[in-house]
Design an enzyme around this catalytic site. Structure first.
Site: not given
Lengths: 470, 470
Positions: A280, A292, A326-327, A354, A426
């Site tokens: 993503h 990520d 995606e997030e 991912d 994140h």
């Protein structure tokens, strides 16, 4: 009898010669990735020249442009953008928080708003706290003990689980649903211990949801670093009357136009059978999203390039799909599946990366036992590359919606080493320097090798599968 | 027949119950290491409170004291220091080097003296260069082309080898023997490309040898960072007449007294059968030696602690040995073996961790095929911990001298993920922050699990081995 023996010998010799060809091809793929890979260079640009790519942001659009241009430079048969409307949440000014032990006596702590959260009221929130370890704890306390307070969810990730994604799954309900549950009891806000196995100062963001809760009942929700979660918990154990102040001015704006970026090598024999490989393109905004999922994006891009560089001409159509959002919405994954279904495209295999750009260990496969047994026969080919983990399991969030379009579709997820992943996930330290070039390249090669095998042997796998089902 | 079946059933049931016990024990060991390990805390002290521990240095002696005290605090049956004389080489003032393209036109480059090298003459060395890829290249050039010049060894580590230690082995002759070979042709000095797969600015030190070369013929030898090796090579390809200047004032001093640090849990059934687990306490001086081999030291210390914490009472005597002087002399390993031989101690198994503190993947075993087949039966027990790599191979430098004392001794080396190791190896970035707590703890648990199994089943293995040999 002689004929049977001769046939058997022929069969065995053909099989072993096919195995030899496959072993040689995998060697070429890995060598090419490690000596002439592009994934690291692409990630450098994506991370250091563009940076964090939250859906709807200018950076996300720059990433769309950049990856489209790079795919176009590879001489694929087709490259295009697939429009998709995405949510746009903005963090606004930096968050600020402190613990107040007495009026004027404060200790700053590191927090960040959770993705999708509302802002605190003008001037911030200051209130006493209730520490809980779970949503069940919260419910057991009830409205009286929660109303007007800040709920502090402080269940740590379980350290003795070897697969850190399991530890994440076991904790993430606090982040995703903490606010909606606490709001029902009249809480003033929610602070969640960061999803991080390490004790450090980085708060980790991530998605949260208010579900159907009316706007008037929504409460602000933020993550606190693990060090500060420990500090806060320790201070609370000494004095229940301490207060927490926090302020954030994040905001959900209107949906905006964005895109999935797609490139295709059209298959030479079965152009209408599609293999998807993807990651993503969006990321959270605190770091630059290198693990990520910058890693998954550049690895997927290198799959189509490594196939070409290794002289492999796929029989089926190979698509690299860089999914948007995606997030915090999965809009890209859903849109790709919707279009594929509407067009009646026959997707036979989809592979997602991912889980970070760390040393690859293997794959999880979302498929029937029959297909899985077939896939297991390829495992020895991967042994020289220390790829050992072939298990049934989840493919990936972006490719999962494709399942609706085909019952025989096989999904797979690349499974890298997971130990360091949640140190960065994140958070503002999900940055390029945390990615090792060789580890990233080994992942790209491992994905390419699996795509090569699925493309080469795909039909028989799928046919066997169909026969079994019929 | 009935009896045979009954016996067979009993045997199978006993075996599966033993497997269950072993599986439970391994679970306890891993859980304890991940939730209540000490390895990371010890490494923090060793790296951040003590630092680089070159043999003969004050830091090395502080590390001896610290680890002895910590072992004493574990309630082992014995803790002692084993005296060993070690070489003492000191780096002196920081090295300095530049490329000179014309008088006064210079570009600084990052170098470090190789361990054991002599200093440059007062004022440094400035000379033209000869770039070679190997010692064979050097020999082919001959005296005429080399005399008075600085030989620049620039063969990179081979990127397409999956095991980076293989790539290291394929290159390290340049560092170890480059100076002695170049000196024979009258070179003024030697500059070696750092043993590093990554392009960066860190020069990597490591041992080199002059063999029997008379002092008067010895020439100074240094490593250059990979980025600067590329720069120097590029500049040389444009102009053969550029010069390199370098200065270093390292020195070999007299041998000094040091120690191996040893702790023992005395065996309950076979106290005279010894199992050794160890790493080396000394390190190079540029970084703090966290991966090489602080990790191996603290993991080995935690093996004896984790055995105790997990309630395991070993049948054999388990010794943790922290070897001194692996890096530039191997005096500790040789001394331990010499004493063991002199005392007639029966060492049955030795395990070394000296390949970094990264995620463990398995072990290499230096043993007979018969023992290896026995060991392979334990492999499934490790599967839940993603330990998959059981291969025949080298045990480790410090335990290798023990082989002389026993033909049935089994040696093993912990094999962690190798991809990042040479980014840090012998360089100033071999520091605590490059070690991940969980990865380190998984290594300690994996070692403990193997020691547990060898202790429990050791005799039968060794007996089978003896029977086969007789």
């Amino acid at each position: 009898m002689k004929h049977i023996v001769a046939l058997l010998c022929l069969f065995i010799s053909l099989q072993s010669s096919a195995q030899k060809v496959d072993a040689e091809t995998l060697k070429t793929i890995y060598n090419t990735s490690l000596t002439n890979g592009k994934s690291y260079e692409w990630l450098d640009h994506l991370s250091n020249q563009i940076g964090g790519r939250l859906s709807g942001s200018l950076n996300a659009e720059r990433a769309v442009e950049y990856t489209k241009e790079e795919l176009e430079s590879l001489g694929l048969d087709k490259v295009w953008l697939q429009p998709v409307m995405v949510p746009r949440w903005v963090r606004g000014a930096p968050e600020f928080a402190y613990i107040e032990t007495a009026p004027g006596k404060t200790t700053s702590v590191n927090i960040c708003a959770l993705g999708g959260s509302i802002a605190t009221p003008y001037g911030g929130v200051k209130a006493n706290l209730v520490e809980v370890k779970s949503i069940e704890d919260l419910k057991a306390l009830g409205k009286e003990k929660i109303k007007g307070k800040i709920v502090f969810f402080n269940r740590p990730m379980q350290a003795d689980l070897i697969n850190t994604f399991e530890a994440y799954s076991g904790c993430v309900d606090q982040r995703y649903s903490g606010a909606i549950e606490a709001a029902k009891f009249g809480a003033a806000g929610v602070i969640v211990r960061s999803m991080n196995l390490r004790l450090d100062d980085f708060p980790h963001t991530g998605s949260m949801s208010y579900g159907d809760l009316p706007n008037s009942q929504r409460i602000p929700s933020a993550a606190i670093s693990t060090n500060d979660a420990e500090l806060l918990s320790g201070m609370l154990s000494l004095d229940k009357n301490i207060k927490l102040y926090f302020s954030q001015n994040c905001k959900q704006l209107k949906d905006v136009q964005s895109y999935n970026v797609i490139g295709e090598i059209t298959g030479s024999e079965f152009p209408n059978e599609y293999i998807v490989v993807g990651g993503h393109l969006d990321s959270w905004d605190l770091g630059d999203g290198s693990h990520d999922d910058g890693a998954g994006v550049v690895q997927s891009m290198d799959v189509v390039r490594l196939l070409k560089e290794s002289g492999i001409k796929p029989k089926r159509s190979i698509r690299v799909v860089l999914f948007m959002n995606e997030e915090n919405g999965l809009r890209g994954g859903k849109k790709y599946a919707k279009v594929a279904k509407a067009k009646g495209e026959n997707h036979v295999f989809a592979l997602e990366s991912d889980s970070g750009g760390f040393t690859p260990r293997g794959f999880t496969f979302d498929c029937s036992d029959a297909v899985f047994n077939k896939v297991l026969q390829w495992q020895p080919l991967f042994k020289p590359y220390l790829i050992h983990y072939f298990e049934k399991g989840y493919g990936g969030a972006d490719i999962n919606p494709l399942k609706e379009s085909s019952k025989t579709l096989v999904l797979a997820g690349l499974r890298p080493d997971t130990q360091r992943y949640f140190d960065h996930h994140h958070a503002s330290n999900d940055t390029f320097d945390a990615v090792n070039k060789r580890e990233l390249e080994l992942g790209a090669a491992t994905m390419t090798a699996l795509v090569y095998l699925f493309d080469k042997y795909g039909t028989s796998t799928i046919t066997a599968e169909k026969q079994l089902k019929n």
